[in-house]
Design a protein around this motif. Structure first.
Motif, PDB file in Angstrom:
ATOM      1  N   ALA A   1       0.850  -1.191   0.000  1.00  0.00           N
ATOM      2  CA  ALA A   1       0.000   0.000   0.000  1.00  0.00           C
ATOM      3  C   ALA A   1       0.886   1.242   0.000  1.00  0.00           C
ATOM      4  O   ALA A   1       2.002   1.213   0.523  1.00  0.00           O
ATOM      5  CB  ALA A   1      -0.913  -0.001   1.223  1.00  0.00           C
ATOM      6  N   VAL A   2       0.368   2.298  -0.601  1.00  0.00           N
ATOM      7  CA  VAL A   2       1.060   3.586  -0.610  1.00  0.00           C
ATOM      8  C   VAL A   2       0.053   4.650  -0.191  1.00  0.00           C
ATOM      9  O   VAL A   2      -1.054   4.719  -0.722  1.00  0.00           O
ATOM     10  CB  VAL A   2       1.623   3.939  -2.006  1.00  0.00           C
ATOM     11  CG1 VAL A   2       2.390   5.246  -1.955  1.00  0.00           C
ATOM     12  CG2 VAL A   2       2.498   2.824  -2.544  1.00  0.00           C
ATOM     13  N   TYR A   3       0.451   5.462   0.783  1.00  0.00           N
ATOM     14  CA  TYR A   3      -0.343   6.613   1.221  1.00  0.00           C
ATOM     15  C   TYR A   3       0.401   7.868   0.774  1.00  0.00           C
ATOM     16  O   TYR A   3       1.596   8.026   1.056  1.00  0.00           O
ATOM     17  CB  TYR A   3      -0.518   6.617   2.742  1.00  0.00           C
ATOM     18  CG  TYR A   3      -1.159   7.880   3.249  1.00  0.00           C
ATOM     19  CD1 TYR A   3      -2.515   8.114   3.050  1.00  0.00           C
ATOM     20  CD2 TYR A   3      -0.414   8.851   3.905  1.00  0.00           C
ATOM     21  CE1 TYR A   3      -3.106   9.280   3.490  1.00  0.00           C
ATOM     22  CE2 TYR A   3      -0.993  10.026   4.349  1.00  0.00           C
ATOM     23  CZ  TYR A   3      -2.346  10.234   4.143  1.00  0.00           C
ATOM     24  OH  TYR A   3      -2.922  11.391   4.581  1.00  0.00           O
ATOM     25  N   TYR A   4      -0.299   8.760   0.084  1.00  0.00           N
ATOM     26  CA  TYR A   4       0.324   9.956  -0.472  1.00  0.00           C
ATOM     27  C   TYR A   4       0.149  11.136   0.481  1.00  0.00           C
ATOM     28  O   TYR A   4      -0.950  11.639   0.675  1.00  0.00           O
ATOM     29  CB  TYR A   4      -0.230  10.242  -1.868  1.00  0.00           C
ATOM     30  CG  TYR A   4       0.212   9.162  -2.815  1.00  0.00           C
ATOM     31  CD1 TYR A   4       1.454   9.221  -3.413  1.00  0.00           C
ATOM     32  CD2 TYR A   4      -0.573   8.034  -3.041  1.00  0.00           C
ATOM     33  CE1 TYR A   4       1.903   8.206  -4.237  1.00  0.00           C
ATOM     34  CE2 TYR A   4      -0.129   7.016  -3.865  1.00  0.00           C
ATOM     35  CZ  TYR A   4       1.110   7.101  -4.457  1.00  0.00           C
ATOM     36  OH  TYR A   4       1.555   6.086  -5.261  1.00  0.00           O
TER      37      TYR A   4
ATOM     38  N   GLY B   1      -3.507  12.416   0.291  1.00  0.00           N
ATOM     39  CA  GLY B   1      -4.505  11.732   1.098  1.00  0.00           C
ATOM     40  C   GLY B   1      -5.001  10.431   0.494  1.00  0.00           C
ATOM     41  O   GLY B   1      -5.747   9.697   1.133  1.00  0.00           O
ATOM     42  N   GLN B   2      -4.599  10.123  -0.723  1.00  0.00           N
ATOM     43  CA  GLN B   2      -5.039   8.906  -1.405  1.00  0.00           C
ATOM     44  C   GLN B   2      -4.229   7.709  -0.927  1.00  0.00           C
ATOM     45  O   GLN B   2      -3.053   7.822  -0.601  1.00  0.00           O
ATOM     46  CB  GLN B   2      -4.862   9.084  -2.909  1.00  0.00           C
ATOM     47  CG  GLN B   2      -5.337   7.923  -3.743  1.00  0.00           C
ATOM     48  CD  GLN B   2      -5.171   8.209  -5.234  1.00  0.00           C
ATOM     49  OE1 GLN B   2      -4.348   9.020  -5.644  1.00  0.00           O
ATOM     50  NE2 GLN B   2      -5.957   7.523  -6.032  1.00  0.00           N
ATOM     51  N   VAL B   3      -4.887   6.554  -0.884  1.00  0.00           N
ATOM     52  CA  VAL B   3      -4.227   5.284  -0.581  1.00  0.00           C
ATOM     53  C   VAL B   3      -4.426   4.371  -1.781  1.00  0.00           C
ATOM     54  O   VAL B   3      -5.538   4.240  -2.284  1.00  0.00           O
ATOM     55  CB  VAL B   3      -4.830   4.608   0.671  1.00  0.00           C
ATOM     56  CG1 VAL B   3      -4.209   3.242   0.902  1.00  0.00           C
ATOM     57  CG2 VAL B   3      -4.660   5.484   1.892  1.00  0.00           C
ATOM     58  N   ILE B   4      -3.340   3.744  -2.230  1.00  0.00           N
ATOM     59  CA  ILE B   4      -3.420   2.747  -3.294  1.00  0.00           C
ATOM     60  C   ILE B   4      -2.935   1.423  -2.709  1.00  0.00           C
ATOM     61  O   ILE B   4      -1.847   1.356  -2.130  1.00  0.00           O
ATOM     62  CB  ILE B   4      -2.575   3.147  -4.522  1.00  0.00           C
ATOM     63  CG1 ILE B   4      -3.159   4.406  -5.157  1.00  0.00           C
ATOM     64  CG2 ILE B   4      -2.510   1.999  -5.532  1.00  0.00           C
ATOM     65  CD1 ILE B   4      -2.438   4.879  -6.396  1.00  0.00           C
TER      66      ILE B   4
ATOM     67  N   TYR C   1      -1.497   5.849 -12.931  1.00  0.00           N
ATOM     68  CA  TYR C   1      -2.430   6.509 -12.030  1.00  0.00           C
ATOM     69  C   TYR C   1      -1.825   7.809 -11.524  1.00  0.00           C
ATOM     70  O   TYR C   1      -0.748   7.803 -10.926  1.00  0.00           O
ATOM     71  CB  TYR C   1      -2.762   5.616 -10.833  1.00  0.00           C
ATOM     72  CG  TYR C   1      -3.521   4.380 -11.226  1.00  0.00           C
ATOM     73  CD1 TYR C   1      -4.898   4.411 -11.360  1.00  0.00           C
ATOM     74  CD2 TYR C   1      -2.852   3.193 -11.501  1.00  0.00           C
ATOM     75  CE1 TYR C   1      -5.604   3.282 -11.749  1.00  0.00           C
ATOM     76  CE2 TYR C   1      -3.542   2.064 -11.891  1.00  0.00           C
ATOM     77  CZ  TYR C   1      -4.914   2.115 -12.012  1.00  0.00           C
ATOM     78  OH  TYR C   1      -5.594   0.990 -12.399  1.00  0.00           O
ATOM     79  N   ASN C   2      -2.523   8.906 -11.788  1.00  0.00           N
ATOM     80  CA  ASN C   2      -2.147  10.177 -11.178  1.00  0.00           C
ATOM     81  C   ASN C   2      -2.637  10.131  -9.741  1.00  0.00           C
ATOM     82  O   ASN C   2      -3.772   9.740  -9.487  1.00  0.00           O
ATOM     83  CB  ASN C   2      -2.779  11.352 -11.926  1.00  0.00           C
ATOM     84  CG  ASN C   2      -2.176  11.508 -13.301  1.00  0.00           C
ATOM     85  OD1 ASN C   2      -0.967  11.435 -13.461  1.00  0.00           O
ATOM     86  ND2 ASN C   2      -3.016  11.716 -14.300  1.00  0.00           N
TER      87      ASN C   2
END
Length: 124
Positions: free
Chosen positions: A48-51, A94-97, A89-90
């Motif tokens: 997971a990546v949190y921006y 606050g986004q999580v992938i 994906y741009n």
């Protein structure tokens, strides 16, 4: 890890019998022209990546189909979501992938003048 369990349940995994724990995490800070080559996270189930910070002209994250290295390329003249072997994906603050750890992915050169900051995690 609640989001990882939700993601796993959407894949059809019985999360009452299978629990996923974060085993490692790290901070990524990209300065202008920093990048990360294609790689995967061997030995893990999910990543997971949190921006945290995504300034103007930030790099996207690119995923490559796990079939790409094993398949002969087709002579495609017009690319579409059906034939592309990569998904870009741009990202937004606050986004999580969340993704399967075996998916090769990369971050192209960061073109922004401010730092692009993310937190990454692996789950087993």
């Amino acid at each position: 890890s609640a989001l990882v369990h939700l993601f796993a349940s959407r894949l059809g995994i019985d999360i009452n019998r299978n629990k996923f724990n974060c085993t490692e995490g790290w901070l990524n800070i990209y300065q202008q022209n920093d990048f990360q080559e294609f790689h995967h996270h061997a030995g893990h189930q999910f990543s997971a990546v949190y921006y945290v910070q995504v300034p103007v002209n930030s790099s996207e994250i690119i995923f490559e189909t796990p079939l790409a290295p094993d398949m002969r390329p087709l002579p495609i003249a017009i690319h579409s979501f059906i034939t592309d072997t990569r998904a870009k994906y741009n990202v937004e603050e606050g986004q999580v992938i969340i993704f399967r750890s075996n998916l090769r992915h990369c971050v192209p050169n960061h073109q922004g003048t401010e730092e692009r900051i993310s937190l990454a995690f692996n789950f087993e």
